[in-house]
Design an enzyme around this catalytic site. Structure first.
Site: not given
Length: 299
Positions: A130, A133-134
């Site tokens: 992701c 997300c990261d």
């Protein structure tokens, strides 16, 4: 018989259990693999409201503690079938069957992987699924993304605004993505395209440090130094056990924002249902909606 049986103990399932128990319902939570689902492997979560930085494992542990403190029944067992009965539903697992008046399906998805023997060792240590997300964890660093569809190219574009360079790797000569996305990645100054290329090896001491690519036309092998690899080669919903009772679309459970499925009394929450955005916060939202919906159904 339980009032509500929840299949899956990721963020959606755990949140559903929390809300269902606080509504005064008897709840059984079933999980066949890892509590917390995909988020449990994330080394650092920075996009969850009110928690500027927390590990996925710590977040999972906190959720599980909340749920167990409410004396929720929990069993570690893989669900194999879901059936309608005269009084409600029967959830079958590998070992036994459970009766419930309502069911919440929060079975999540599995990411397709490269299938390399060393791959799992880098999960959470340079390999991510992701970018949203990261991606911020690798600001101003060199990263790679593998895939050729809309999702892969969108994530490459997203990462190009954060990272110093993005290597976009695709096994074919042409991308499956929309032409507008293809044009954007081709014109981006800091996106390097590796067409006709496959990743054949991953290397690093404590974390991922480099990839080995093989060109499908000439067979040449090259090493690319990166801090992270974002894999965007598809997701696999695990909804086959429910297909005889609820409608599926492309493997995902057909359910809208109310989390209601085609079968009254069965709700779907999180990544396993049809939706545009699959994030930690949307999974938690689904768990809330599904639990309250199940509670209303039981009334």
């Amino acid at each position: 018989m339980h009032d509500i049986i929840i299949v899956g103990a990721g963020p959606a399932g755990l949140t559903a259990a929390l809300y269902a128990k606080r509504s005064g319902r008897s709840v059984l939570l079933l999980e066949g693999e890892t509590f917390g689902g995909q988020i449990a492997t994330s080394p650092r979560v920075e996009n969850y409201p009110a928690l500027p930085q927390v590990s996925g494992l710590d977040l999972t542990d906190a959720l599980v503690s909340q749920v167990t403190a409410l004396e929720t029944d929990i069993d570690v067992a893989k669900v194999t079938a879901l059936e309608k009965t005269q009084d409600g539903f029967l959830v079958r697992t590998e070992y036994e069957s459970y009766a419930g008046r309502a069911v919440i399906l929060a079975s999540g998805v599995q990411h397709r992987t490269l299938g390399l023997p060393e791959e799992r060792g880098f999960f959470g240590k340079g390999i991510s699924f992701c970018a949203v997300c990261d991606g911020a964890l690798f600001k101003n660093r060199e990263v790679a993304i593998v895939g050729g569809g809309n999702a892969a190219l969108q994530e490459a574009i997203y990462l190009s605004a954060i990272c110093s360079r993005v290597h976009l790797i695709h096994r074919r000569d042409s991308f499956r993505a929309e032409q507008e996305l293809v044009l954007q990645v081709e014109q981006a100054q800091n996106i390097t395209l590796h067409r006709n290329s496959t990743i054949i090896a991953l290397a690093g001491e404590q974390r991922l440090e480099s990839l080995t690519l093989r060109n499908g036309q000439g067979g040449e092998e090259t090493s690319v130094a990166v801090s992270a690899l974002f894999e965007s080669i598809g997701k696999i919903p695990a909804n086959e056990p429910f297909a005889s009772l609820v409608s599926l679309e492309g493997g995902y459970i057909a359910a809208g924002e109310d989390c209601k499925t085609s079968c009254a009394g069965v709700f779907a929450a999180g990544d396993c249902r049809t939706k545009q955005i699959r994030q930690l916060t949307t999974a938690v939202s689904d768990g809330t909606i599904a639990a309250l919906g199940a509670n209303d159904y039981l009334k």
